[in-house]
Design a protein around this motif. Structure first.
Motif, PDB file in Angstrom:
ATOM      1  N   PHE B  33       0.817  -1.207   0.000  1.00 41.10           N
ATOM      2  CA  PHE B  33       0.000   0.000   0.000  1.00 41.10           C
ATOM      3  C   PHE B  33       0.853   1.260   0.000  1.00 41.10           C
ATOM      4  CE2 PHE B  33      -2.900  -3.117   2.014  1.00 41.10           C
ATOM      5  CZ  PHE B  33      -3.831  -3.142   0.994  1.00 41.10           C
ATOM      6  N   CYS B  34       1.864   1.289   0.836  1.00 39.45           N
ATOM      7  CA  CYS B  34       2.614   2.543   0.948  1.00 39.45           C
ATOM      8  C   CYS B  34       3.668   2.668  -0.137  1.00 39.45           C
ATOM      9  CB  CYS B  34       3.249   2.691   2.323  1.00 39.45           C
ATOM     10  SG  CYS B  34       4.580   1.540   2.681  1.00 39.45           S
ATOM     11  N   TYR B  35       4.150   1.568  -0.646  1.00 42.52           N
ATOM     12  CA  TYR B  35       5.210   1.616  -1.656  1.00 42.52           C
ATOM     13  C   TYR B  35       4.674   2.141  -2.977  1.00 42.52           C
ATOM     14  CZ  TYR B  35       8.590   0.089  -5.130  1.00 42.52           C
ATOM     15  OH  TYR B  35       9.473   0.067  -6.166  1.00 42.52           O
ATOM     16  N   ALA B  43       7.796   2.488   4.145  1.00 44.41           N
ATOM     17  CA  ALA B  43       7.744   1.197   4.851  1.00 44.41           C
ATOM     18  C   ALA B  43       6.805   1.233   6.041  1.00 44.41           C
ATOM     19  CB  ALA B  43       9.154   0.773   5.285  1.00 44.41           C
ATOM     20  N   CYS B  45       3.184   0.638   5.887  1.00 43.23           N
ATOM     21  CA  CYS B  45       1.950  -0.144   5.894  1.00 43.23           C
ATOM     22  C   CYS B  45       2.191  -1.583   6.341  1.00 43.23           C
ATOM     23  CB  CYS B  45       1.275  -0.110   4.527  1.00 43.23           C
ATOM     24  SG  CYS B  45       2.058  -1.168   3.295  1.00 43.23           S
ATOM     25  N   ARG B  46       3.373  -2.095   6.085  1.00 41.57           N
ATOM     26  CA  ARG B  46       3.813  -3.445   6.450  1.00 41.57           C
ATOM     27  C   ARG B  46       3.087  -4.546   5.683  1.00 41.57           C
ATOM     28  NH1 ARG B  46       8.133  -1.338   8.208  1.00 41.57           N
ATOM     29  NH2 ARG B  46       8.800  -3.117   9.449  1.00 41.57           N
ATOM     30  N   MET B  47       2.367  -4.165   4.640  1.00 43.27           N
ATOM     31  CA  MET B  47       1.638  -5.173   3.874  1.00 43.27           C
ATOM     32  C   MET B  47       2.584  -6.067   3.090  1.00 43.27           C
ATOM     33  SD  MET B  47      -1.419  -6.134   3.551  1.00 43.27           S
ATOM     34  CE  MET B  47      -1.527  -7.808   2.913  1.00 43.27           C
ATOM     35  N   CYS B  62       9.576  -3.793   0.528  1.00 40.64           N
ATOM     36  CA  CYS B  62       9.796  -2.494  -0.117  1.00 40.64           C
ATOM     37  C   CYS B  62      11.027  -1.802   0.436  1.00 40.64           C
ATOM     38  CB  CYS B  62       8.579  -1.596   0.065  1.00 40.64           C
ATOM     39  SG  CYS B  62       8.325  -1.054   1.759  1.00 40.64           S
TER      40      CYS B  62
HETATM   41  S1  FES Z   1       4.630  -1.543   0.918  1.00 41.46           S
HETATM   42 FE1  FES Z   1       4.150  -0.625   2.825  1.00 41.46          FE
HETATM   43  S2  FES Z   1       5.682  -1.441   4.116  1.00 41.46           S
HETATM   44 FE2  FES Z   1       6.281  -2.168   2.181  1.00 41.46          FE
END
Ligand code: FES
Ligand SMILES: Cc1cc2nc3c(=O)[nH]c(=O)nc-3n(C[C@H](O)[C@H](O)[C@H](O)COP(=O)(O)O)c2cc1C
Ligand code: SF4
Lengths: 429, 795
Positions: B33-35, B43, B45-47, B62
């Protein structure tokens, strides 16, 4: 019990008149090492070797060997480098750095100056939590005196070496004790931890190589260099060099800071703190600050206070913040309070911590309020495990470890609370 | 190169790359999500947690660089468990309002939840809600849905270069907000809609009008500036519902400007002409195509016969397609008319443009990032050509120095090293000063009028010269203000002089989507298609106004807004015997001056080609059927030429038109790009005659605001409501306001010769003294000419 030696490292000015003054500090040998380094230009590698031998381990919580850490900063790389002192001291139960800064600020300053010399950094920052008005003033006075005596500044004592430092008050967020959040905050940004790597040693303040240590770590350095690495190591025990200040709080008769050798048995430390109040029975101890696992009385009473012994016992030395709880303590209530703390203090950037700490806190509060269900206990463990090790900084672990350990050691008490919708402990305090 | 393994697949990869980049290239899916490949790594969202051999905990793909021998497992039990846990955390505070959420069906969270979510939630607490903010006309917020990936925040910091959105508060209370109460005003703001993985930021105009799965996606090219961003039109039925970027690394990367995103709103404007219209004895009648075209053919024939084809003038939009420009000139030239121009806002034609040029930039857009010195001459690049400005900004991030010469201290989204803010009448003096500072004996000086030969550089000019001199790769931009300036020819010659001294290169920031194409197609009075020579040159756009013609052919323009001499052009049209307007829209003004209005298809409804500033021929197809009886303009022109019995108009597809021109261009050995030093300097001395050396009186300063560039943009309601579009009207410098003792409560009257307007006004601190700034104001005279200002007693 043989008398336990005390106050030989960071608290060595205690018991003297005007302990925080430059005169007192110098009369006890303070700034000797700094002057010697300025004069002899001691090779930095030599200093690092002494620290490595001493087995001084980081006093901020993680216990990382300081000598090793100092060897990571690319000393000879060109450009600005920084040394930063972490005096944020926000972990519940911790109050030692405050007293170092109140009673012996010069030793921390000398430690930072030496670090600056070793790292090739000419600027230092001492980052204090927002509420530290008194320590701030004490450090400001000390800085002024040190500068006026020519111990800081440009071309110090004609040595050609520059080093100056500044005290900085934060705005009172626990997360700013995490070293990279601290650096963000120092840069004037919102205090949110950075993803690591890169570590501060390579990419720190303003993107420059930076060394971050705890106040007590820095303050230990001058005396180690004065008396030798072996001397310091021998104060404690192998792999756990030196004395350590334990901030003892809770249900003891004489709460306070005790600087004693690492490896001191817990029961001796408890005795120094006057024993459990009102002759009550000891129930449990959190030995290193609210983020480390709790230990029940039977375990802690058999444990020595050093990094390795506490690790073996299933907890951590942390910052040496010993929270003592007697038999009147309701463990559900304590955990609810702790969980609320981490929920409030999560910076919010990473998902497991932002969402998980609120979940944990709400469920525990529900149990506390008599609205719990038995399956909540497994849920709590499960949610904690999903936070552990999956976050950007260790706040996630800090929030999870108490939950896991409280339920592990006091599961029956939690179950009782759920079933009877009240406390197992009568007349809880 | 190092070797790693993902899911047992052996890969040879660049050291330092992140696991997710490597996986993406290898086509191995890792949820995230965040990447975002264009943003810094957060880094948070931790998805993307994945199991890595020998790592005690799952690592974020990511943010974890690959290492030799690394083994990554994207499908292992550990990985799935970690990803499922994160999914559970993300959903506990996310509203389950997918049925009423605009993102439904194209939501990254929804997609991943289908794969990793549980059917039943274990979370029985109340969900977080966040109060919404109005952040302007373009973006709708539903911040309760935010998953805190901070893509929108990083976009502002890193790409738009203005931090309008931020994460305020902490922990569970963290929310995305404008720091200071207000709207999001970046000209690139709409990109956050695409970046937002959930329905927290959605398109306000598009809201609730269609579901993702109901629409079809059709490619096209953006029609408003010389970048020609690649777009997807999302079409439902025969309606364009919204516009999103189509990735094209060399053109627009993954972004588009708001102008390209929201101008589709104009397609259904009430002004659309859907039937051919003919004015008969002063009364407008709808008619059919054959009748309307016959009227046009006949009227033009009569004038050509009786008065000569030279009495016809043709003004075409620089955003018309290559094919339209080519057919216009081919048709009219066959009739004997050379009066064709698309350079509508230009005022100085003394120095003839060399043609053909296959590009207006000396390089690709991507190469712009690697220049280390820029001089912007008369340009608000940021608002004129946002995606090109983005490249300059990237260059600045890499350490480039930008100097600007402008009459207004514009607000750039990068650091400007040296800003020369100058009286608009003195731009040439400033450039001459820079040139002097570079080389007192530059050969150019001998060709310059005295007032420029004699300048001695001041420290600011010296500083610019020093900066350019220190560069390794220097680029000079002649912006729209310089190109439209009354001394444009002189400015160009001086810029070339500076380029020569700094081994730099020149770029021409022509207006419109097809300015380069128009030049290649011969939509200019002095050269034909592919630079072919003409028997006699025709009249340029200004001359067609100053020397009125008996007939005009107007192609996709609204002269009151699109021509330099707004009022005078209208006058010329009104006195003409016959005016035919090919246009997508009609207006009251058009109904006044025109005799026939031919409904031309909108940019989404026709095929064609735009040649962008970097020289790329970008062809596109019609995405939807033209509205009503509107027809693609190339077809209209084909029929008109047929009616005039012009040969070689048997095209069955617009691609045939393009290919015909392409062949001519190839055969003509078109110069790759106008080379510095080729300007004909013989006319430069003559500039003395028109020069006002006193700089005493008031001067008018004008620009075309971002959302007034063409008829489509002007009819797009959301763009019209933006803060950027409020930068119109009359502004005066503080000096002028005081000197004329202006009363803010009352309008001022502006007069240029016979033309005057009365309008409310404001003080603009960014203006130099003696300047009256008008933007988006019709009805006045010369854009940078003398102007009088009065504030009469109010009745
Ligand atoms: S895509 Fe969000 S932590 Fe890696
Ligand atoms: C949430 C959190 C809070 C922390 N707070 C403190 C603190 O208040 N003081 C401190 O010295 N270290 C704190 N730390 C540890 C620092 O990040 C860092 O490890 C320490 O300052 C290093 O110094 P040391 O090696 O001398 O211990 C904290 C860590 C985390 C994850
Ligand atoms: S673990 Fe918590 S405090 Fe640490 S970065 Fe993540 S959200 Fe912030």
């Amino acid at each position: 019990m043989t008398a336990i030696p005390t106050n030989q490292v960071c608290f060595r000015t205690l018991g003297h008149d005007a302990p925080s003054s430059l005169a007192t500090y110098e009369s006890l040998g303070g700034y000797q090492v700094w002057r010697r380094i300025l004069k002899e230009k001691t090779p930095p590698e030599e200093i690092v070797e002494v620290l490595k031998l001493s087995m001084l381990r980081g006093r901020g919580g993680a216990g990382f060997p300081t000598g090793l850490k100092w060897s990571f900063v690319p000393r000879t790389s060109p450009g600005q480098k920084y040394v930063v002192c972490n005096s944020d001291e926000s972990e519940p139960g911790t109050f030692k750095d405050r007293d170092i800064m109140r009673y012996n600020p010069h030793q921390m300053i000398e430690g930072m100056a030496i670090a600056g010399y070793v790292m090739g950094a000419t600027v230092g920052y001492n980052y204090m939590r927002g509420e530290f008005i008194e320590p701030f003033e004490s450090c400001e006075r000390a800085l002024k005196d040190a500068r006026e005596s020519g111990l800081l500044g440009d071309n110090i004592l004609g040595s050609g070496i520059d080093f100056d430092m500044h005290n900085h008050l934060g705005a009172g967020a626990y997360i700013c004790g995490e070293e990279t959040a601290l650096l963000e905050s120092l840069e004037g940004k919102k205090g949110m931890p950075r993803f690591k790597p890169p570590f501060p040693a390579n990419y720190g303040l303003y993107g420059r190589p930076t060394n971050v240590n705890n106040t007590e770590s820095y303050a230990s350095v001058p005396i180690i260099l004065e008396k030798g690495g072996q001397w310091f190591l021998d104060l404690g025990k192998p792999n756990n060099g030196g004395m350590k200040i334990f901030s003892v709080s809770g249900h003891v008769n004489k709460p306070g800071n005790y600087e004693v050798p690492l490896g001191t048995p817990f029961k001796d430390l408890l005795a120094m703190a006057g024993g459990v109040r009102d002759g009550n029975r000891l129930k449990a101890v959190i030995p290193g600050g609210s983020s480390v696992p709790v230990l029940p009385a039977d375990i802690i009473l058999k444990t020595d206070m050093d990094y390795d012994s506490l690790d073996k016992a299933g907890s951590m030395l942390g910052a040496g913040s010993v929270i003592v709880m007697d038999e009147t303590t309701c463990m559900v209530k304590v955990l609810a309070r702790i969980a609320h703390f981490y929920f409030e203090e999560s910076c919010g950037q990473c998902t497991p911590c932002r969402e998980g700490t609120g979940w944990l806190s709400r469920v525990i509060h529900r149990i506390e309020a008599g609205e719990g269900k038995l399956e909540y206990l497994d849920l709590l463990g499960d949610v904690s495990n999903k936070i552990m090790g999956r976050t950007i900084c260790a706040l996630g672990d800090a929030a999870a470890m108490p939950v896991i350990s409280f339920i592990k050691h006091f599961r029956e008490e939690f179950a009782y609370h759920i079933e009877h919708k009240k406390c197992l402990v009568e007349n809880r305090s | 190169m190092i070797n790693i393994e993902i899911d047992g697949k052996k890969l040879s990869v660049e050291p330092g790359e992140m696991i997710i980049e490597v996986a993406d290239k290898a086509g191995i899916a890792i949820p995230r999500f965040c990447y975002h490949k264009k943003l810094s790594i957060a880094a948070n969202c931790r998805m993307c947690l994945v199991e890595v051999e020998n790592a005690p905990k799952p690592l974020p793909a990511c943010a974890t660089p690959v290492g030799e021998g690394m083994k990554v497992y994207t499908q292992s039990e550990k990985t799935i468990e970690a990803q499922k846990s994160v999914m559970e955390f993300l959903l506990i505070n996310h509203p389950l309002d997918c049925p009423i959420c605009d993102q439904g069906g194209e939501c990254e969270l929804q997609d991943v939840a289908m794969g990793y979510g549980e059917g039943v939630s274990r979370f029985t607490e109340g969900k977080r809600t966040v109060k919404d903010k109005d952040i302007g006309p373009l973006i709708a917020t539903e911040l309760t849905r935010c998953i805190h990936c901070t893509r929108c925040v990083r976009f502002g910091e890193e790409v738009a270069g203005i931090q309008e959105l931020g994460a305020v508060q902490r922990g569970e209370h963290m929310k995305i907000a404008t720091y200071i109460e207000g709207s999001v005003d970046s000209e690139l703001s709409g990109n956050v809609i695409d970046l937002c993985p959930v329905g927290a930021l959605t398109s306000k105009p598009f809201r609730f009008s269609a579901r993702a799965w109901e629409m079809q996606q059709r490619p096209t090219i953006a029609p408003h500036d010389g970048v020609g961003s690649h777009l997807y039109l999302h079409v439902m039925g025969n309606q364009v519902k919204r516009v999103v970027p189509r990735e094209a690394e060399a053109i627009n990367e993954t972004w588009i400007a708001d102008r390209d995103r929201y101008s589709y709103e104009s397609l259904h404007h009430a002004d659309r002409v859907t039937k051919p219209l003919v004015k008969q004895e002063g009364v407008w009648k709808e008619t059919d195509w054959s009748q309307a075209l016959e009227v046009v053919a006949k009227q033009l024939n009569i004038i050509a016969k009786n008065d000569g084809a030279d009495q016809i003038g043709c003004l075409a939009s620089p955003s018309a397609t290559l094919e339209e420009h080519y057919l216009l000139q081919k048709w009219l030239r066959a009739l004997g008319c050379q009066n064709i121009d698309h350079r509508l806002r230009k005022t100085d034609f003394r120095v003839k443009e060399q043609a053909p040029q296959s590009a207006a930039l000396p390089c690709e857009f991507t190469d712009v990032e690697y220049y280390d010195r820029f001089l912007l001459i008369g340009s608000y690049l940021r608002k004129d050509i946002p995606m090109l400005n983005h490249r300059v900004r990237k260059a600045v991030m890499l350490g480039a120095e930008v100097s600007v010469l402008n009459p207004v201290d514009y607000d750039f989204n990068f650091d400007v090293a040296h800003a020369l803010i100058s009286d608009v009448r003195l731009l040439s003096t400033q450039l001459a000063g820079i040139l002097k500072a570079l080389s007192a004996n530059a050969p150019l000086f001998s060709t310059l009028p005295d007032y420029l030969r004699q300048v001695s550089p001041d420290p600011a000019q010296q500083a610019v010269a020093d900066s350019l001199k220190a560069g390794e790769k220097v680029m000079l931009f002649l912006g729209s203000l310089a190109l439209h300036h009354p001394e444009a020819g002189l400015l160009k010659a001086l810029a070339e002089g500076i380029a020569k001294e700094t081994s730099g290169e020149l770029a021409f920031l022509h207006e419109g989507a097809n300015a380069v194409g128009a030049r290649l197609a011969g939509a200019m009075p002095h050269v034909g298609a592919a630079g072919s020579a003409l028997p006699t040159p025709g009249l340029d756009a200004a001359a067609m106004t100053h020397a009125p013609r008996k007939a005009y052919v107007l192609h996709q323009i609204e002269p009151e807004w699109d021509c330099a001499y707004s009022a005078q052009t209208l006058q010329a049209l009104e006195q003409a015997e016959f005016v035919v307007a090919l246009n997508t829209f009609q207006s009251d003004t058009m109904l006044d001056y025109a005799d026939v209005i031919l409904p031309a298809a909108a940019f989404t409804e026709t095929s064609g080609t735009y040649v962008n500033l970097a020289g790329h021929w970008q062809s596109f197809e019609g995405a939807v059927v033209p509205q009503g009886e509107a027809r693609p303009a190339w077809k209209i022109l084909r029929v008109l030429a047929n009616l005039h019995d012009v040969e070689g108009f048997d095209y069955t597809a617009s691609t045939e038109v393009r290919d015909e021109l392409k062949q001519q261009v190839e055969e003509s050995a078109a110069q790759s790009h106008e080379v510095a030093g080729q300007t004909d300097t013989s006319s430069l001395k003559s500039y003395s005659a028109s020069r006002d050396n006193t700089q005493q009186g008031l001067v008018r300063l004008t620009e075309t605001p971002l959302y007034r560039t063409d008829a489509f943009v002007r009819r797009s309601p959301a763009l019209q409501q933006t803060t950027d579009n409020q930068r119109t009207g009359v502004r005066v410098s503080r000096q002028v306001a005081e000197q004329y003792k202006l009363d803010p409560a009352h309008p001022v009257t502006l007069q240029q010769g016979d033309y005057s307007v009365s309008l409310p006004w404001q003080v603009d601190e960014a203006l130099p003294g003696n300047h009256v700034w008008t933007a988006g104001v019709a009805g006045l005279g010369a854009p940078f000419g003398a102007i009088e200002l009065t504030q009469g007693k109010v009745s």
